[in-house]
Design a protein around this motif. Structure first.
Motif, PDB file in Angstrom:
ATOM      1  N   LEU A  97       2.740 -41.414  13.630  1.00 29.60           N
ATOM      2  CA  LEU A  97       3.126 -40.168  14.286  1.00 29.60           C
ATOM      3  C   LEU A  97       3.465 -40.384  15.758  1.00 29.60           C
ATOM      4  O   LEU A  97       4.389 -39.758  16.288  1.00 29.60           O
ATOM      5  CB  LEU A  97       2.021 -39.127  14.130  1.00 29.60           C
ATOM      6  CG  LEU A  97       1.771 -38.660  12.694  1.00 29.60           C
ATOM      7  CD1 LEU A  97       0.572 -37.730  12.630  1.00 29.60           C
ATOM      8  CD2 LEU A  97       3.006 -38.011  12.101  1.00 29.60           C
ATOM      9  N   SER A  98       2.758 -41.281  16.421  1.00 27.54           N
ATOM     10  CA  SER A  98       3.046 -41.555  17.828  1.00 27.54           C
ATOM     11  C   SER A  98       4.438 -42.164  18.017  1.00 27.54           C
ATOM     12  O   SER A  98       5.128 -41.855  18.983  1.00 27.54           O
ATOM     13  CB  SER A  98       2.002 -42.508  18.414  1.00 27.54           C
ATOM     14  OG  SER A  98       0.750 -41.884  18.480  1.00 27.54           O
ATOM     15  N   ILE A  99       4.839 -43.018  17.102  1.00 26.42           N
ATOM     16  CA  ILE A  99       6.135 -43.682  17.241  1.00 26.42           C
ATOM     17  C   ILE A  99       7.280 -42.776  16.786  1.00 26.42           C
ATOM     18  O   ILE A  99       8.325 -42.699  17.428  1.00 26.42           O
ATOM     19  CB  ILE A  99       6.163 -45.012  16.460  1.00 26.42           C
ATOM     20  CG1 ILE A  99       5.114 -45.978  17.016  1.00 26.42           C
ATOM     21  CG2 ILE A  99       7.549 -45.656  16.549  1.00 26.42           C
ATOM     22  CD1 ILE A  99       4.899 -47.216  16.171  1.00 26.42           C
ATOM     23  N   VAL A 100       7.087 -42.077  15.695  1.00 26.25           N
ATOM     24  CA  VAL A 100       8.182 -41.301  15.125  1.00 26.25           C
ATOM     25  C   VAL A 100       8.481 -40.020  15.913  1.00 26.25           C
ATOM     26  O   VAL A 100       9.604 -39.526  15.891  1.00 26.25           O
ATOM     27  CB  VAL A 100       7.916 -41.002  13.622  1.00 26.25           C
ATOM     28  CG1 VAL A 100       6.937 -39.865  13.441  1.00 26.25           C
ATOM     29  CG2 VAL A 100       9.191 -40.753  12.867  1.00 26.25           C
ATOM     30  N   GLN A 101       7.516 -39.507  16.645  1.00 26.19           N
ATOM     31  CA  GLN A 101       7.694 -38.235  17.358  1.00 26.19           C
ATOM     32  C   GLN A 101       8.127 -38.452  18.808  1.00 26.19           C
ATOM     33  O   GLN A 101       7.474 -38.002  19.739  1.00 26.19           O
ATOM     34  CB  GLN A 101       6.395 -37.417  17.313  1.00 26.19           C
ATOM     35  CG  GLN A 101       6.051 -36.933  15.936  1.00 26.19           C
ATOM     36  CD  GLN A 101       7.014 -35.878  15.415  1.00 26.19           C
ATOM     37  OE1 GLN A 101       8.147 -35.736  15.846  1.00 26.19           O
ATOM     38  NE2 GLN A 101       6.573 -35.119  14.450  1.00 26.19           N
ATOM     39  N   MET A 102       9.236 -39.112  18.998  1.00 26.19           N
ATOM     40  CA  MET A 102       9.744 -39.356  20.348  1.00 26.19           C
ATOM     41  C   MET A 102      10.521 -38.133  20.834  1.00 26.19           C
ATOM     42  O   MET A 102      11.132 -37.413  20.037  1.00 26.19           O
ATOM     43  CB  MET A 102      10.643 -40.589  20.357  1.00 26.19           C
ATOM     44  CG  MET A 102       9.882 -41.883  20.101  1.00 26.19           C
ATOM     45  SD  MET A 102       8.579 -42.189  21.309  1.00 26.19           S
ATOM     46  CE  MET A 102       9.550 -42.314  22.795  1.00 26.19           C
ATOM     47  N   PRO A 103      10.526 -37.905  22.151  1.00 25.01           N
ATOM     48  CA  PRO A 103      11.268 -36.768  22.683  1.00 25.01           C
ATOM     49  C   PRO A 103      12.776 -36.974  22.577  1.00 25.01           C
ATOM     50  O   PRO A 103      13.244 -38.113  22.484  1.00 25.01           O
ATOM     51  CB  PRO A 103      10.809 -36.703  24.147  1.00 25.01           C
ATOM     52  CG  PRO A 103      10.352 -38.076  24.466  1.00 25.01           C
ATOM     53  CD  PRO A 103       9.831 -38.658  23.187  1.00 25.01           C
ATOM     54  N   PRO A 104      13.542 -35.886  22.608  1.00 23.63           N
ATOM     55  CA  PRO A 104      15.002 -36.000  22.541  1.00 23.63           C
ATOM     56  C   PRO A 104      15.528 -36.939  23.632  1.00 23.63           C
ATOM     57  O   PRO A 104      15.066 -36.913  24.770  1.00 23.63           O
ATOM     58  CB  PRO A 104      15.487 -34.566  22.782  1.00 23.63           C
ATOM     59  CG  PRO A 104      14.336 -33.707  22.347  1.00 23.63           C
ATOM     60  CD  PRO A 104      13.104 -34.485  22.696  1.00 23.63           C
ATOM     61  N   ALA A 140      -0.098 -46.067  20.007  1.00 29.42           N
ATOM     62  CA  ALA A 140       1.222 -46.610  19.701  1.00 29.42           C
ATOM     63  C   ALA A 140       2.278 -46.276  20.739  1.00 29.42           C
ATOM     64  O   ALA A 140       3.390 -45.896  20.417  1.00 29.42           O
ATOM     65  CB  ALA A 140       1.668 -46.164  18.306  1.00 29.42           C
ATOM     66  N   ALA A 141       1.969 -46.459  21.999  1.00 30.63           N
ATOM     67  CA  ALA A 141       2.906 -46.129  23.071  1.00 30.63           C
ATOM     68  C   ALA A 141       3.985 -47.193  23.279  1.00 30.63           C
ATOM     69  O   ALA A 141       5.065 -46.875  23.782  1.00 30.63           O
ATOM     70  CB  ALA A 141       2.141 -45.925  24.381  1.00 30.63           C
ATOM     71  N   LEU A 142       3.717 -48.424  22.904  1.00 33.49           N
ATOM     72  CA  LEU A 142       4.613 -49.534  23.241  1.00 33.49           C
ATOM     73  C   LEU A 142       6.067 -49.327  22.805  1.00 33.49           C
ATOM     74  O   LEU A 142       6.976 -49.467  23.623  1.00 33.49           O
ATOM     75  CB  LEU A 142       4.050 -50.848  22.694  1.00 33.49           C
ATOM     76  CG  LEU A 142       4.800 -52.117  23.072  1.00 33.49           C
ATOM     77  CD1 LEU A 142       4.816 -52.316  24.584  1.00 33.49           C
ATOM     78  CD2 LEU A 142       4.154 -53.322  22.395  1.00 33.49           C
ATOM     79  N   PRO A 143       6.351 -48.996  21.543  1.00 34.75           N
ATOM     80  CA  PRO A 143       7.758 -48.831  21.159  1.00 34.75           C
ATOM     81  C   PRO A 143       8.470 -47.746  21.967  1.00 34.75           C
ATOM     82  O   PRO A 143       9.614 -47.946  22.406  1.00 34.75           O
ATOM     83  CB  PRO A 143       7.689 -48.458  19.674  1.00 34.75           C
ATOM     84  CG  PRO A 143       6.378 -48.999  19.211  1.00 34.75           C
ATOM     85  CD  PRO A 143       5.464 -48.860  20.385  1.00 34.75           C
ATOM     86  N   GLY A 144       7.826 -46.626  22.172  1.00 33.23           N
ATOM     87  CA  GLY A 144       8.444 -45.528  22.912  1.00 33.23           C
ATOM     88  C   GLY A 144       8.655 -45.840  24.374  1.00 33.23           C
ATOM     89  O   GLY A 144       9.690 -45.487  24.951  1.00 33.23           O
TER      90      GLY A 144
END
Length: 168
Positions: A98-105, A68-72
């Motif tokens: 989890l891949s989408i919701v856990q974006m870095p600050p 799920a890298a695309l949105p980030g």
């Protein structure tokens, strides 16, 4: 000219993302559909994300399964709001969530529930309604139908007489 861009990793995501397209159509919001992959077409994703605002796009809805890298990735490349839709392709979609919701600050990406394309479109409309009074009116009319659906369902449940100990 499109105001919302719906992006998916492949057309296999279309059955889920159609709910977003249908809602935007109902709300009379111009939108576009694209298949882009953060892993297979990274140059195209970069070009799309960096040019989206200049083309008049106001909100991007990006669907992705598995890693799920695309949105980030899109969020990292555009100042526009990006709403991620985790697709249930493996691990029931938990991996994508989890891949989408856990974006870095500093790289915010709104995230809806697994296969939550409708809520992604509703959120996009809410965002755009802040500066579009006609859209805000259409959205308010939609919201009033939600109450009516629940009231109808409650009346239907009250009409059920099949139970000896049901009190309403």
């Amino acid at each position: 000219m499109a105001k919302v861009s719906i992006i998916m990793g492949s057309t296999s995501d279309l059955p889920v993302m159609r709910k977003a397209a249908d809602f935007l159509e109902q709300m009379e919001v111009p939108f576009e559909l694209h298949a882009l992959s953060a892993h297979r077409t990274p140059d195209a994703v970069e070009r799309f994300a960096t040019e989206a605002k200049g083309r008049g796009i106001e909100v991007i809805i990006a669907a992705a399964g598995m890693a799920a890298a695309l949105p980030g990735v899109i969020s990292a490349l555009t100042p526009l709001p990006v709403i991620g839709v985790p697709i249930a392709s493996t691990l029931d979609g938990i991996d994508a969530l989890l891949s989408i919701v856990q974006m870095p600050p500093g790289i915010p990406t709104a995230t809806v529930g697994i296969n939550g394309a409708l809520n992604a479109a509703v959120l996009a409309v809410r965002i755009m309604s802040l500066s579009d009074s006609a859209l805000a009116e259409r959205y308010a009319a939609y919201c009033s139908t939600l109450s009516a659906k629940v009231e109808k369902a409650d009346a239907e449940l009250a009409a059920i007489k099949d139970y000896k100990f049901k009190t309403n």
